[in-house]
Design a protein around this motif. Structure first.
Motif, mmCIF file in Angstrom:
data_model
loop_
_atom_site.group_PDB
_atom_site.id
_atom_site.type_symbol
_atom_site.label_atom_id
_atom_site.label_comp_id
_atom_site.label_asym_id
_atom_site.label_seq_id
_atom_site.Cartn_x
_atom_site.Cartn_y
_atom_site.Cartn_z
ATOM 1 N N VAL A 119 97.372 44.721 -79.528
ATOM 2 C CA VAL A 119 98.654 44.760 -78.666
ATOM 3 C C VAL A 119 98.319 45.306 -77.349
ATOM 4 N N ALA A 120 98.187 47.508 -77.558
ATOM 5 C CA ALA A 120 98.492 47.335 -76.503
ATOM 6 C C ALA A 120 96.989 46.896 -75.376
ATOM 7 N N VAL A 131 105.930 53.506 -76.233
ATOM 8 C CA VAL A 131 106.070 53.097 -77.079
ATOM 9 C C VAL A 131 107.292 54.217 -78.075
ATOM 10 N N LEU A 132 107.375 53.119 -78.972
ATOM 11 C CA LEU A 132 108.816 53.870 -79.451
ATOM 12 C C LEU A 132 108.393 54.261 -80.791
ATOM 13 N N SER A 144 101.494 55.416 -72.883
ATOM 14 C CA SER A 144 100.429 55.869 -73.060
ATOM 15 C C SER A 144 99.700 55.023 -74.374
ATOM 16 N N PRO A 145 98.700 54.196 -74.742
ATOM 17 C CA PRO A 145 98.508 53.563 -75.809
ATOM 18 C C PRO A 145 97.775 54.519 -77.048
ATOM 19 N N ALA A 146 97.100 55.714 -76.574
ATOM 20 C CA ALA A 146 97.297 57.330 -77.497
ATOM 21 C C ALA A 146 98.297 57.568 -77.951
#
Length: 667
Positions: A119-120, A131-132, A144-146
Motif C-alpha cells: 500500500v505504501a 505509520v502507526l 517513512s515506509p522503512a
C-alpha cells in the motif's frame, strides 16, 4: 448555492423601507405668518425637487443592511465535497499495523507488514504518509515506509478504541489544518475480543476513510492455559496447591497434556479432557517448595499455531515466619493470648509472635521484626522509645493499642499526639458504644460489615492531628487512626485486645482484622497473584518517596530510571515473564506477568460489524469498497452575512450622524 430557510427571503421586501425614507415620504413645509400676499404673483410650485433621492450612499448602506440580514436568516449553503476522494486531491495516508499478542499466530504480522509495504508503494508524490503501530496503545513510527519493517509483536492486548481515538486526533489536527482527507489502512487480524463494549467509541470523524486489510478471515482454533491459582507465599512445611484452567477457543474435544514446572524443572504432568470450546482444570500438589523465590510455570502440548499462550507464569515464595514484637505489661497476658491466637489462625504461620514485657525492651534489635505492637503500655525505656521512633521513620511499622495504663502517659509513643481523656461508656447514658463508621477503603477494614455487634466499654480519646481516621465510635471518638511517619506507618487502636475494654476478641471479625492489619503493617498487602500485561504494579504509596525501588524486567534490564526508582508510585508491566522487585523496606518479590487471555480467542469481527465501523464517518459511502465519491455535505456560511451586516450598520450610523441634520433649505 441553496437556502436552508428560503422563507426568510421574504424579508428582502424590507429594502423598500429606506427608499420610502429617502424618496416617497411626504414633504412638509413649516408655514410662516405674513401680512399680505396681494403684491405676490400666483404661480405653481414644482414638487420634483422633493422627489429626488437624497443621500445616495446612506440609502445604499441601509438597503444593503436589510438585504444581507434577510439572506443571513435564509441560511445559505454550498455543497461541499471535503470528504470526497477525488483522484487528483492530496490526502494523508495512515498505515496502522496491529502488533498485539494475537498477531503472533502463524505469520499474521509478517503478512500485515507485506501488505502495508504494498500500500505504501502506491503513495503519490503529493500525498503524505504516517505509520502507526498499535496494541493497547498507539505508537507513531514516522512518515517513512522503512519504519514498517521495525514493527515487532508485543504481549499487549489490541485496542481498536485507542486506534479510533488516534485517527480522530489526526483528522482534527494536522490533516484538517492542511485541508487533506485521511485514508486509514488497518492491517490486523480483526479480533472480535478487541471491540469495545460501547460501539460509539469506534466513531470515525468526517474526512476519514477506513480501509481494512484482514490478516485472518476465519476463526482459528486455539488452546491456552487460561489461568493459574497458586498461593503467593507458603510457610512451614511448604505445601502449596496449584490449580490450572485449560481453555479451548473454537476447538473440538481433545485430550491435552498439562505439566507443572518449578525453576525450570518439571515436577509433575497429567492429562485432562477439554470439551469442545470449553474448559478443564488440572490440580497439582507441591509438597516441598524450596526456600526463597520460585518461578513456576504451567505448560500444555496444544499443537496449535499460537504456542505463546501454552504457558502461564506464576511465582511462589517459601519463607520462614516473620517475627512480630508484642510489648505488653507484665501483669497483662490476655491481650497476648488473644492477639497471638488470631495471628496464628489467620496468617497460616506467616508470623511468629515474640511477647516481651515493657521493662525488658531496652536492648532489642528492632530491624528483625516485621512490625511492633505496643499493647496498653504505661512506660517504656527511653532508649527503646528512641529506637522505636527511628525504626518507624526508616520504614518500620507500629501498632499501638490504648487502654487505661497507656492513658496515664498523656501521649501516644511515636504517634506524637496527646491523650485527651478516657471514655467509660458504662458510666454515661449509654452502657456501651459500637463502631458507627468504618472506612472500607482502609486495608484493615476488608470485613468491616462484621463489626456491628462489637461492644466497646472503654476508649481513649486522642487528638487525631493529621492522621487518617479509619473507624469511629458512635460518639465520634476515633477508634482506628493511621499515620505516615517518614517511610513508616503507625496504626493506633484506641481500645485494648484483652476482652476487658471491649468484647472485640470474642467476635469473628477480630481474626480478619488482625490478619489484614498484620499484612498491612508488614507491607504484605494482598494483591493479584499474577498480573496481566498492560496492568500496573504499585511501587509505593503517595507519601513513601525518597527510597529507591529496584526493578529488573524479564529480559534482565532495569525497568526504571533513577528518578522513577525514587519517585514513581507505579509502573506499567509491558512484557510477559518475571519482574524482580526489590523494595526500599528490604522486601524482595518476584512478579509473574502473563498476556491477557482475551488475545487467545482468535474469533474475528463479523463482516457487517466491520462495515458498520467503516461507515461511521459522516458523509461517506462505499468505504469498504474504496469508492471515490462521497456524499456532499452542506456548508453554511450565513455568519459571513452577519459579519457584513455588523460592519455596514456601523458605517450607516457614522454616515447618518453627518447627514441627518435639520434641513435649512429655503422655502
Amino acid at each position: 448555492m441553496g437556502f436552508l430557510a428560503p422563507w426568510a427571503l421574504a424579508g428582502l421586501a424590507a429594502v423598500t423601507l429606506p427608499v420610502w425614507l429617502h424618496l416617497l415620504r411626504k414633504h412638509k413645509t413649516t408655514p410662516l405668518p405674513f401680512s399680505s400676499l396681494m403684491f405676490f404673483e400666483r404661480r405653481t410650485q414644482s414638487s420634483i425637487k422633493h422627489r429626488r433621492l437624497q443621500y445616495l450612499l446612506l440609502l445604499a448602506l441601509r438597503a444593503a443592511v436589510l438585504a444581507l440580514l434577510a439572506l443571513a436568516f435564509a441560511r445559505p449553503f454550498l455543497q461541499s465535497r471535503s470528504g470526497a476522494w477525488a483522484a487528483g486531491g492530496r490526502k494523508l495516508m495512515v498505515l496502522a499495523i496491529d502488533q498485539s499478542f494475537s498477531m503472533r499466530q502463524g505469520d499474521r504480522l509478517e503478512r500485515a507488514k507485506r501488505e502495508a509495504m504494498q500500500v505504501a508503494s502506491q503513495l503519490r508524490p503529493e500525498d503524505k504518509l504516517e505509520v502507526l503501530a498499535f496494541g493497547s496503545q498507539v505508537q507513531v513510527l514516522g512518515d517513512s515506509p522503512a519504519s514498517i519493517q521495525t514493527i515487532e509483536p508485543t504481549d499487549t492486548r489490541s485496542s481498536y478504541v485507542e486506534l479510533a481515538r488516534s485517527l480522530r486526533t489526526i483528522a482534527q489536527s494536522g490533516a484538517q489544518s492542511a485541508g487533506m482527507p485521511v485514508e486509514a489502512h488497518l492491517f490486523s487480524d480483526m479480533q472480535k475480543s478487541s471491540l469495545p463494549a460501547n460501539f460509539a467509541d469506534l466513531r470515525l470523524p468526517d474526512g476519514v476513510r477506513l480501509v481494512a486489510h484482514p490478516a485472518a478471515s476465519t476463526r482459528v482454533a486455539n488452546f491456552a492455559v487460561e489461568s493459574v491459582r497458586a498461593p503467593r507465599r507458603v510457610y512451614g512445611s511448604g505445601k502449596a496447591n496449584v490449580q490450572a484452567t485449560i481453555a479451548g477457543y473454537g476447538t473440538a474435544q481433545a485430550r491435552r497434556r498439562v505439566s507443572l514446572e518449578l525453576n525450570g524443572r518439571e515436577i509433575e504432568s497429567k492429562d485432562v479432557e477439554v470439551p469442545a470450546g470449553g474448559r478443564a482444570t488440572a490440580e497439582f500438589q507441591l509438597t516441598d517448595v524450596p526456600f526463597g523465590l520460585n518461578r513456576g510455570e504451567i505448560r500444555i502440548d496444544s499443537g496449535d499455531t499460537l504456542p505463546q499462550d501454552d504457558r502461564f507464569y506464576f511465582s511462589i515464595e517459601r519463607a520462614e515466619a516473620r517475627h512480630v514484637l508484642f510489648v505488653h505489661e507484665v501483669r497483662s497476658e490476655r491481650d497476648v493470648l488473644y492477639f497471638q491466637t488470631a495471628l496464628e489462625a489467620a496468617a497460616e504461620s506467616a508470623f511468629a509472635l515474640d511477647a516481651v514485657p515493657a521493662e525488658q525492651t531496652a536492648n532489642l534489635e528492632l530491624q528483625k521484626y516485621a512490625f511492633v505492637v505496643l499493647s496498653d503500655v504505661s512506660a517504656l525505656p527511653a532508649s527503646f522509645e528512641a529506637a522505636l521512633a527511628s525504626y518507624v521513620r526508616g520504614g518500620g511499622s507500629l501498632l499501638v493499642a490504648l487502654g487505661r495504663q497507656s492513658a496515664l502517659r498523656g501521649r501516644v509513643p511515636v504517634f506524637d499526639e496527646g491523650v485527651i481523656g478516657v471514655r467509660y461508656f458504662a458510666r454515661d447514658a449509654d452502657r456501651f458504644q459500637t463502631a458507627a463508621w468504618l472506612d472500607s477503603g482502609h486495608p484493615s477494614m476488608h470485613d468491616a460489615e462484621r463489626w456491628d455487634d462489637v461492644k466497646f466499654y472503654q476508649a481513649v480519646r486522642i487528638n487525631p492531628g493529621k492522621a487518617r481516621v479509619a473507624a469511629r465510635l458512635g460518639d465520634d471518638t476515633p477508634l482506628l487512626l493511621d499515620k505516615q511517619l517518614g517511610e513508616g506507618r503507625v496504626l493506633v487502636f484506641s481500645s485494648t485486645f484483652d476482652n476487658v475494654s471491649n468484647d472485640f476478641p470474642l467476635h469473628a471479625s477480630f481474626v480478619p482484622f488482625v490478619e489484614h492489619t498484620a499484612n498491612y503493617l508488614a507491607r504484605q498487602e494482598e494483591g493479584p497473584a499474577n498480573y496481566t500485561v498492560g496492568s500496573y504494579l504499585d511501587l509505593r504509596q503517595a507519601r513513601e518517596k525518597g527510597a529507591a525501588v529496584e526493578v529488573l524486567d524479564p529480559k534482565g534490564g532495569r525497568a526504571l530510571t533513577l528518578e522513577e526508582a525514587t519517585r514513581a508510585q507505579n509502573m506499567p508491566l509491558s512484557i510477559s515473564g518475571f519482574y524482580d522487585v526489590k523494595r526500599f523496606n528490604g522486601r524482595h518479590e518476584l512478579v509473574a506477568v502473563n498476556p491477557d487471555r482475551h488475545e487467545s480467542d482468535l474469533d474475528t469481527i463479523p463482516a457487517e460489524t466491520l462495515a458498520l465501523w467503516q461507515n461511521t464517518a459522516q458523509g461517506q459511502r462505499d468505504a469498504a469498497s474504496g469508492g471515490e465519491v462521497a456524499e456532499p455535505k452542506p456548508v453554511e456560511f450565513w455568519w459571513y452575512f452577519l459579519m457584513a451586516v455588523l460592519a455596514l450598520a456601523i458605517a450607516e450610523s457614522l454616515l447618518g450622524n453627518r447627514h441627518l441634520t435639520v434641513d435649512k433649505e429655503a422655502v
